[in-house]
Design a protein around this motif. Structure first.
Motif, short mmCIF file in Angstrom:
data_model
loop_
_atom_site.label_atom_id
_atom_site.label_comp_id
_atom_site.label_asym_id
_atom_site.label_seq_id
_atom_site.Cartn_x
_atom_site.Cartn_y
_atom_site.Cartn_z
N ALA A 50 0.83 -1.21 0.00
CA ALA A 50 0.00 0.00 0.00
C ALA A 50 0.87 1.26 0.00
CB ALA A 50 -0.92 -0.02 1.22
N LYS A 51 1.92 1.23 0.81
CA LYS A 51 2.84 2.38 0.84
C LYS A 51 3.54 2.55 -0.50
CE LYS A 51 4.01 4.59 3.76
NZ LYS A 51 3.57 5.98 4.03
N GLY A 52 3.81 1.44 -1.18
CA GLY A 52 4.44 1.52 -2.48
C GLY A 52 3.57 2.19 -3.52
N ARG A 53 2.29 2.21 -3.29
CA ARG A 53 1.36 2.90 -4.18
C ARG A 53 1.13 4.35 -3.76
NH1 ARG A 53 -1.58 -0.11 -7.78
NH2 ARG A 53 -1.21 -2.38 -7.68
N GLY A 54 1.83 4.77 -2.71
CA GLY A 54 1.72 6.14 -2.27
C GLY A 54 0.59 6.41 -1.31
N TRP A 55 -0.03 5.35 -0.77
CA TRP A 55 -1.15 5.55 0.16
C TRP A 55 -0.64 5.69 1.59
CZ3 TRP A 55 -4.13 0.51 -1.52
CH2 TRP A 55 -4.46 0.60 -2.87
N PRO A 56 -1.07 6.69 2.32
CA PRO A 56 -0.83 6.69 3.77
C PRO A 56 -1.60 5.54 4.41
CG PRO A 56 -1.48 8.87 2.99
CD PRO A 56 -1.76 7.92 1.87
N VAL A 57 -1.03 4.92 5.42
CA VAL A 57 -1.66 3.76 6.06
C VAL A 57 -1.72 3.97 7.57
CG1 VAL A 57 -1.53 1.27 6.48
CG2 VAL A 57 -0.85 2.19 4.25
N LEU A 58 -2.92 3.80 8.11
CA LEU A 58 -3.15 3.80 9.55
C LEU A 58 -3.57 2.39 9.96
CD1 LEU A 58 -3.85 4.79 12.42
CD2 LEU A 58 -6.01 5.70 11.49
N VAL A 59 -2.81 1.79 10.84
CA VAL A 59 -3.13 0.45 11.34
C VAL A 59 -3.77 0.58 12.72
CG1 VAL A 59 -2.12 -1.68 12.26
CG2 VAL A 59 -1.34 -0.78 10.06
N THR A 60 -4.97 0.02 12.87
CA THR A 60 -5.59 -0.11 14.19
C THR A 60 -5.80 -1.59 14.44
OG1 THR A 60 -7.94 0.00 13.55
CG2 THR A 60 -6.75 2.09 13.79
N ASP A 61 -5.27 -2.09 15.54
CA ASP A 61 -5.24 -3.53 15.77
C ASP A 61 -5.13 -3.78 17.26
OD1 ASP A 61 -5.14 -6.25 15.31
OD2 ASP A 61 -3.31 -6.22 14.10
#
Length: 579
Positions: A147-158
């Motif tokens: 996902a980061k490789g596509r330029g998307w910011p990522v928020l993980v909630t777990d």
């Protein structure tokens, strides 16, 4: 394996208000509650979000996305916790001003668990400006990287336990990260995203986002939080009991979302007396069934529906899928029992652990099979199935016994045999993993070795913890209602269980597998009805039996009727150890 019955130790019961029956005072004291205020924790007692690590960055990402009108993509998981967490995120973000929120969920058979590179590739068409995972992500290194490789910011909630390294997300919110000071480590995935929304609301309020309008009331989401928390079997500590109790109050008042109200209806439960047990045994399985046999997007669609007619239609489909799941599960359980009968044993006792595999099993149901076999053996069990028909990759679901942390066992196997397990994750009592079919025999040996090194042999004796005997005048509707409403009961805060000796005045088999009993007890004026689900063994019960049982209202008969829900039955002359 026949369990022994051990009675809980009960502390002091002084200082309680007269409104709390003595029976409940004993129950609470046996669970370590001496302060009446702690018996029913309220939302006001929840720890504030401030100490939850990662919240500052998470809230910044979400607030910026809302401010810029950026598309937020919520990626859920295919169990009930993941589905409710997804619904809470979508509903909550929209309440807080996000106008472009979409959601997705992996298909168990196609994508496997969590955010995978394959799923990211499919999601590219949605062109998200921010990707948010709920109930997964902390172990999804490759998916987050994709996902980061596509330029998307990522928020993980777990809430799952992290490995040695964390994925390259822009923000991670997980109370179980090393060094996180947040007090409530037992939050389910749905509880974590609810806390994120609380913090986001505070940030937006401070920035004046709600000037001229009402601040959104996020408590309307607590029905979903309650269902996900109970379904995921996380410990019901004070914080989780407060969340579940608040959600149950909404559901009992008929103010739950349309989807949950419809699921309660098709499950045959009464909303006004709904309990955590009803969620665990009736509502959650119907929601989970979509993710096990088909696609959890159907379950999420039900939870997001605000149209009662549509919600009833979706709940009806989930009910049908659950019936199919039960049929598949029964066949797989029969296969597993036959496989266990063929396994070698030592001195008549089963091995310390069991690994089961059948090429015809369904990957979505192996967790239920592992759970059934774990209960039968009182041993840790892993059940495996092909990831999809004919696949060389196996998906396994592990279930453990109290005192043995099953994820730690898998971590020990992975450390001792690098590359044997392709992927794993989970909790103390349940975990999942994947490996190659050609590695099954080697894994089976490594798993048995790890269990042998980590398991205290004293834990192999199955045990039922009893709250003692009920007094003759406590076998009534008043006390049955008090016990039902004295919870919520669940994992880590167990529902009251009692034991005693009764005469069997009458009995019959119902539904081919269940035992219906009429009992008489010393000092009890009238006969008592009891039901032992799955209790028919092919032999009539002894005339005098020792039971471990729960006291419950009998809503089927109505009025002042009660019944005993039997958990264990043995002849009174040979009741087994009672400690």
């Amino acid at each position: 394996m026949s369990p022994r019955i051990r009675r809980r130790e009960c502390g002091p019961v002084d200082g309680w208000p007269a409104s709390v029956p003595p029976l409940l005072r004993r129950i609470y004291a046996a669970r370590g509650i001496a302060d009446p205020a702690h018996a029913h924790p309220r939302l006001a007692q929840l720890p504030p979000p401030d100490a939850l690590g990662g919240l500052v960055d998470a809230v910044r990402l979400l607030a910026d996305a809302i401010r810029r009108d950026t598309r937020i993509l919520v990626v859920g998981d295919f169990d009930a916790d993941g589905a409710t967490a997804c619904a809470v995120a979508v509903r909550g973000l929209r309440m807080l001003g996000a106008r472009d929120v979409v959601h997705a969920v992996p298909n168990r058979m196609l994508h496997g668990y969590g955010l995978s590179p394959g799923l990211v590739e499919e999601l590219a068409a949605l062109q998200p400006g921010l990707l948010v995972t709920v109930d997964h992500g902390v172990a999804c290194h490759a998916g987050v990287a994709a996902a980061k490789g596509r330029g998307w910011p990522v928020l993980v909630t777990d809430h799952h336990l992290p490995g040695e390294a964390l994925p390259p997300a822009d923000a991670i919110v997980n109370p179980n990260l090393r060094g996180d000071a947040f007090a409530c480590k037992a939050l389910a995935g749905v509880g974590v995203i609810f806390y994120v929304l609380l913090a986001l609301r505070g940030r937006l309020r401070d920035e004046g986002a709600f000037d001229g309008g009402a601040v959104p009331d996020l408590s309307v989401l607590l029905d979903l939080v309650a269902v996900g928390t109970v379904a995921d079997l996380v410990p019901l500590d004070a914080s989780n009991r407060a969340l579940v109790a608040a959600g149950l109050r909404r559901l009992r008042a008929g103010r739950g979302c349309a989807g949950l109200q419809a699921l309660i209806e098709v499950s045959g439960r009464r909303a006004e007396t709904l309990t955590a047990a009803d969620i665990g045994y009736a509502v959650a399985p119907r929601l989970n069934a979509a993710g096990r046999l088909e696609d959890m997007s159907l379950g999420i669609e039900c939870l997001l529906s605000d149209d009662p007619r549509q919600a009833r239609e979706l709940a009806g489909r989930l009910h049908q899928i659950n019936a199919e799941r039960r049929g598949v599960q029964q066949l797989m359980v029969e296969d597993a029992e036959a496989a266990l009968a063929r396994l070698p044993s030592a001195s008549g006792q089963p091995a310390l652990a069991a690994c089961l595999f059948d090429p015809d099993w369904h990957a979505g149901v192996v967790g239920l099979v592992a759970s059934k076999m774990k209960e039968r053996l009182h041993r840790p069990v892993i059940a495996f199935a092909p990831a999809e028909p004919g696949s060389e990759q196996l998906r396994g679901s592990a279930r453990s016994i109290p005192g043995l942390h099953i994820r730690d066992v898998l971590a020990a196997v992975d450390s001792a045999h690098p590359g044997l397990v392709e992927r794993f994750g989970g909790h103390a009592m349940a975990a999942g993993l994947s490996l190659r079919r050609s590695s099954f025999d080697a894994f089976e040996r490594a798993f048995a070795e790890a269990v042998g090194a980590m398991l205290d042999p004293s834990l192999l004796q199955a045990e039922l913890l009893s709250d003692g005997e009920l007094l003759p005048d406590e076998f009534d509707r008043f006390h049955a209602d008090a016990l039902r409403d004295g919870g919520p009961w669940g994992q880590g805060f167990p529902e009251p269980l009692f034991d005693g000796v009764f005469d069997v005045a009458d009995w019959r088999v119902v539904g081919e597998r269940h035992l219906k009993l009429v009992l008489r007890g010393e000092g009890i004026a009238t006969p008592i009805n009891a039901i032992h689900f799955g209790g028919w063994t092919g032999e009539r019960p002894a005339a005098r039996c020792r039971l471990a049982y729960r006291l419950a209202p009998d809503d089927y008969r109505g009025g002042q009727a009660i019944q005993l829900i039997v958990e264990h039955l043995a002849p009174a002359l040979d009741p087994g150890p009672l400690l």
